[in-house]
Each structure stands twice: as C-alpha cells, then as structure tokens.
Design a protein around this motif. Structure first.
Motif, PDB file in Angstrom:
ATOM      1  N   LEU A   1       0.830  -1.202   0.000  1.00 15.07           N
ATOM      2  CA  LEU A   1       0.000   0.000   0.000  1.00 15.07           C
ATOM      3  C   LEU A   1       0.867   1.256   0.000  1.00 15.07           C
ATOM      4  N   ALA A   2       1.895   1.273   0.846  1.00 12.82           N
ATOM      5  CA  ALA A   2       2.772   2.442   0.923  1.00 12.82           C
ATOM      6  C   ALA A   2       3.489   2.685  -0.408  1.00 12.82           C
ATOM      7  N   MET A   3       3.966   1.604  -1.036  1.00 13.05           N
ATOM      8  CA  MET A   3       4.674   1.754  -2.306  1.00 13.05           C
ATOM      9  C   MET A   3       3.704   2.164  -3.411  1.00 13.05           C
ATOM     10  N   GLY A   4       2.479   1.656  -3.369  1.00 13.20           N
ATOM     11  CA  GLY A   4       1.477   2.048  -4.354  1.00 13.20           C
ATOM     12  C   GLY A   4       1.136   3.532  -4.254  1.00 13.20           C
ATOM     13  N   LEU A   5       0.989   4.031  -3.016  1.00 10.04           N
ATOM     14  CA  LEU A   5       0.707   5.458  -2.818  1.00 10.04           C
ATOM     15  C   LEU A   5       1.889   6.312  -3.276  1.00 10.04           C
ATOM     16  N   LEU A   6       3.110   5.803  -3.062  1.00  2.07           N
ATOM     17  CA  LEU A   6       4.296   6.521  -3.541  1.00  2.07           C
ATOM     18  C   LEU A   6       4.295   6.600  -5.069  1.00  2.07           C
ATOM     19  N   SER A   7       3.843   5.527  -5.714  1.00  3.50           N
ATOM     20  CA  SER A   7       3.780   5.540  -7.180  1.00  3.50           C
ATOM     21  C   SER A   7       2.766   6.577  -7.663  1.00  3.50           C
ATOM     22  N   ALA A   8       1.664   6.752  -6.917  1.00  2.00           N
ATOM     23  CA  ALA A   8       0.664   7.761  -7.290  1.00  2.00           C
ATOM     24  C   ALA A   8       1.235   9.166  -7.164  1.00  2.00           C
ATOM     25  N   VAL A   9       2.003   9.403  -6.102  1.00  2.00           N
ATOM     26  CA  VAL A   9       2.640  10.712  -5.918  1.00  2.00           C
ATOM     27  C   VAL A   9       3.636  10.977  -7.038  1.00  2.00           C
ATOM     28  N   SER A  10       4.390   9.951  -7.412  1.00  2.00           N
ATOM     29  CA  SER A  10       5.408  10.128  -8.454  1.00  2.00           C
ATOM     30  C   SER A  10       4.773  10.415  -9.816  1.00  2.00           C
ATOM     31  N   VAL A  11       3.526   9.972 -10.017  1.00  2.00           N
ATOM     32  CA  VAL A  11       2.819  10.265 -11.266  1.00  2.00           C
ATOM     33  C   VAL A  11       2.637  11.774 -11.432  1.00  2.00           C
ATOM     34  N   VAL A  12       2.435  12.482 -10.318  1.00  2.00           N
ATOM     35  CA  VAL A  12       2.276  13.932 -10.375  1.00  2.00           C
ATOM     36  C   VAL A  12       3.542  14.565 -10.939  1.00  2.00           C
ATOM     37  N   VAL A  13       4.696  14.158 -10.411  1.00  2.00           N
ATOM     38  CA  VAL A  13       5.978  14.689 -10.893  1.00  2.00           C
ATOM     39  C   VAL A  13       6.198  14.282 -12.345  1.00  2.00           C
ATOM     40  N   TYR A  14       5.898  13.017 -12.641  1.00  2.00           N
ATOM     41  CA  TYR A  14       6.116  12.488 -13.980  1.00  2.00           C
ATOM     42  C   TYR A  14       5.278  13.226 -15.026  1.00  2.00           C
ATOM     43  N   THR A  15       4.063  13.629 -14.661  1.00  2.00           N
ATOM     44  CA  THR A  15       3.159  14.292 -15.597  1.00  2.00           C
ATOM     45  C   THR A  15       3.465  15.776 -15.749  1.00  2.00           C
ATOM     46  N   ILE A  16       3.769  16.449 -14.633  1.00  2.00           N
ATOM     47  CA  ILE A  16       3.911  17.899 -14.644  1.00  2.00           C
ATOM     48  C   ILE A  16       5.325  18.366 -14.984  1.00  2.00           C
ATOM     49  N   LYS A  17       6.329  17.699 -14.443  1.00  2.00           N
ATOM     50  CA  LYS A  17       7.708  18.195 -14.534  1.00  2.00           C
ATOM     51  C   LYS A  17       8.241  18.338 -15.961  1.00  2.00           C
ATOM     52  N   PRO A  18       7.982  17.397 -16.887  1.00  2.00           N
ATOM     53  CA  PRO A  18       8.607  17.525 -18.207  1.00  2.00           C
ATOM     54  C   PRO A  18       7.923  18.496 -19.166  1.00  2.00           C
ATOM     55  N   ALA A  19       6.865  19.191 -18.727  1.00  6.91           N
ATOM     56  CA  ALA A  19       6.099  20.048 -19.644  1.00  6.91           C
ATOM     57  C   ALA A  19       6.979  21.110 -20.299  1.00  6.91           C
ATOM     58  N   ARG A  20       7.826  21.762 -19.525  1.00  5.79           N
ATOM     59  CA  ARG A  20       8.667  22.821 -20.089  1.00  5.79           C
ATOM     60  C   ARG A  20       9.699  22.239 -21.059  1.00  5.79           C
ATOM     61  N   LEU A  21      10.241  21.074 -20.721  1.00  5.87           N
ATOM     62  CA  LEU A  21      11.214  20.429 -21.601  1.00  5.87           C
ATOM     63  C   LEU A  21      10.547  19.954 -22.886  1.00  5.87           C
ATOM     64  N   GLN A  22       9.316  19.457 -22.774  1.00  5.29           N
ATOM     65  CA  GLN A  22       8.594  18.979 -23.955  1.00  5.29           C
ATOM     66  C   GLN A  22       8.300  20.114 -24.938  1.00  5.29           C
ATOM     67  N   ALA A  23       8.206  21.334 -24.421  1.00  5.45           N
ATOM     68  CA  ALA A  23       7.956  22.478 -25.296  1.00  5.45           C
ATOM     69  C   ALA A  23       9.198  22.812 -26.134  1.00  5.45           C
ATOM     70  N   GLN A  24      10.367  22.333 -25.706  1.00  4.53           N
ATOM     71  CA  GLN A  24      11.615  22.639 -26.400  1.00  4.53           C
ATOM     72  C   GLN A  24      12.185  21.460 -27.186  1.00  4.53           C
ATOM     73  N   PHE A  25      11.932  20.239 -26.692  1.00  2.60           N
ATOM     74  CA  PHE A  25      12.560  19.057 -27.266  1.00  2.60           C
ATOM     75  C   PHE A  25      11.510  17.982 -27.578  1.00  2.60           C
ATOM     76  N   PRO A  26      11.826  17.067 -28.502  1.00  2.00           N
ATOM     77  CA  PRO A  26      10.897  15.967 -28.789  1.00  2.00           C
ATOM     78  C   PRO A  26      10.650  15.128 -27.542  1.00  2.00           C
ATOM     79  N   THR A  27       9.413  14.703 -27.365  1.00  2.00           N
ATOM     80  CA  THR A  27       9.053  13.920 -26.179  1.00  2.00           C
ATOM     81  C   THR A  27       9.920  12.677 -25.997  1.00  2.00           C
ATOM     82  N   PRO A  28      10.150  11.859 -27.037  1.00  2.00           N
ATOM     83  CA  PRO A  28      10.987  10.670 -26.842  1.00  2.00           C
ATOM     84  C   PRO A  28      12.408  10.988 -26.381  1.00  2.00           C
TER      85      PRO A  28
END
Length: 310
Positions: free
Chosen positions: A171-198
């Motif tokens: 349960l603790a690791m699953g909740l940590l994975s949910a929190v990390s999804v926030v970083v994974y989704t939001i953090k690369p937005a600025r980089l994606q605007a400059q570079f190809p997603t892959p």
C-alpha cells in the motif's frame, strides 16, 4: 492562410490522434504491468532487477536513435542550467520513482491493484494545481478526490478499517507511485515544449536507470532467463516503455494532461482484466467497486465546466 473551418478540422484531427495515442499507450502499460507480474511469480525476477534493466536499455536505444538521426541536438538538453536541473529531477523523482514504485507494488500485490492505486495520481494533480494557483477546488474536484480516496480505501481494506487487504509495504509503495505520477506528468512540460518527447524520455530513463543500476546491482541477481523471460522483458522494454511512454506523453502534449488522464483509464481496466484472465487473480466486490470509484474520479475531473479555470 487557414480558414476557421480548416483550423477547427485540424484541431479535431489533433484531438482524435492524441486520444488514440493515449489509449494505445495506456493499453501497452497495462500489458507491461501484467508481464512484470508474470516474471515476478514465475521467473524469480524482482523489481530491483527488472526496472534498472528496463530503463537503461530503453533509454540507450532511444538516445542511439536520436544520435544517428540528429547528432547535434541529442545533447542540447544539457546546455542550460535550468534544463539540466529539470531533466535530472524528472529522471529521478519522476521516471525512476514512478517506475520502481509501480513494479515494486506489483511484486508485492498484483498488476491490477498496483495500476488502480497509481491512478490516484490525477486526484493528487488536482490538489497540487489548487495549491499552486491558490484557489479553492471546484465541486467536481472535491467529489473526484473523495471518490479516489474512497476507492483506494476499499481496495486497501475491503471496507474494514481495522485490517488491510494489502500488505502495508504494498500500500505504501502504491501510494508513492501515485505521488510520483504527479511529478512524472507535470515536470517535463517545459522540456517537452523545447525538445521531442521521446528525447526527454530517453534522458529521463537513462538517468533513473543508471542510479538504480548503481543501487541494486542487477547483475548480482539470479533469475530464470529462458525464452519466456526474454519475450516478457523485451515486451516491457520496447512496447511497455519506449512505445508506451512516448505515445502517452505525446498524447498529453496534444490533448492536455486532464483529457489524457481520462482516456488513459483504459490502462487499469486492461490491467485488471489481464491479471484476472492470465494470472488467475480473483478480485473481490470491494476491489471492483474501488476500481470503479477511481475510474469515475478520472471521468469527473475531465468533464469540462462552463467557467474554465487555468
């Protein structure tokens, strides 16, 4: 010069394409998770062995592709301090944490449950956006977060708050994975605007995978490496990682993170069905109700309101 009709048609085509890419990415993720569970249960594989190999191999292959395609731009992401900081944070707190916590949750529970818990992420994104923009949540956002929390509660306890249906570490690791999804989704937005997603993905995977390699030393593990293991690992690397992540983040870029979260809810459905059919895992009524609540959260949050807020 484009007319209004042509512009609307192009927007509609982009929306349809982004939706399709997100759905395919979600399905590939779902299959990838079940492949991981197969390896954990039958081939003496662990998340500490699988995830570093998965990330480093996929990251290197994507970087090699870009190096031969356009050598000069492959390393451009490292030229400014802001970009260097963003890609390192994304690689560690987004990609590495997201992948390791997700597969570790699968190892300690099952692919269907791990995927559903991870989909608490969209509700957490709403909380973060409200906090960041200093605004009160809308009624639908309050309802969505309530349903998400209730759904995870049912999955974790089967309705009995005095006992856990999952192990505490799962349960603790699953909740940590949910929190990390926030970083994974939001953090690369600025980089994606400059570079190809892959390309952003490639560096994130390589950074996260290299750190996990140093920490877990997967070459010291003994696993049953036969044709089935090779096929499952290859699918996870090429389809569940390289293709799945590229398609999903490209879809996010085209249709937005909220709508992408809505259509990607095909992932927990695919994962639970495959887990039940292939891995013979039985899900209880509270599990199914909890899953429906989590999926309902994604749908509710994606419903447009008359007065849109940024």
């Amino acid at each position: 010069m484009q007319t209004n009709n042509e512009s609307k048609q192009n927007q509609k085509k982009e929306m349809l394409l982004g939706t399709f890419l997100t759905i395919v990415g979600g399905i590939l993720w779902g299959i990838s998770g079940v492949c991981g569970q197969f390896l954990f249960q039958n081939k003496e594989v662990t998340a500490a062995w699988l995830v570093p190999i998965r990330l480093v191999t996929a990251g290197l292959l994507l970087l090699c592709y870009y190096f031969f395609k356009d050598k000069g731009k492959t390393f451009d992401i490292w030229k400014t301090k802001r970009n260097r900081t963003d890609i390192i944070v994304y690689g560690l707190a987004g990609m590495m944490l997201c992948q390791y916590s997700y597969f570790q949750t699968i190892e300690w529970s099952n692919a269907g449950t791990a995927t559903v818990i991870q989909y608490l992420g969209p509700a957490l994104i709403v909380v973060w956006v409200c906090f960041r923009t200093k605004r009160l949540p809308q009624k639908k956002e309050v309802l969505g977060v309530f349903l998400a929390v209730t759904g995870i509660f049912l999955i974790a306890t089967h309705g009995n708050p005095t006992s856990l249906a999952l192990s505490q570490k799962a349960l603790a690791m699953g909740l940590l994975s949910a929190v990390s999804v926030v970083v994974y989704t939001i953090k690369p937005a600025r980089l994606q605007a400059q570079f190809p997603t892959p390309l952003v993905l490639a560096w994130g995977m390589l950074i996260g995978g290299a750190v996990l390699m140093a920490v877990f030393r997967p070459w010291d593990y003994q696993v049953i490496f036969d044709r089935e293991t090779f096929a499952a690992v290859a699918f996870i690397i090429f389809f569940g990682t390289m293709a799945g992540f590229s398609l999903y983040l490209t879809g996010v870029k085209m249709i937005g993170s909220v709508k992408a979260s809505l259509v990607s809810c095909v992932e927990p459905v695919a994962s639970m069905v495959l887990t039940a059919v292939w891995m013979k895992v039985s899900f209880t009524t509270p599990d199914l109700i909890g899953t429906l609540f989590v999926i309902a959260t994604i749908i509710i949050l994606a419903i447009p309101t008359k007065k849109r807020q940024k």
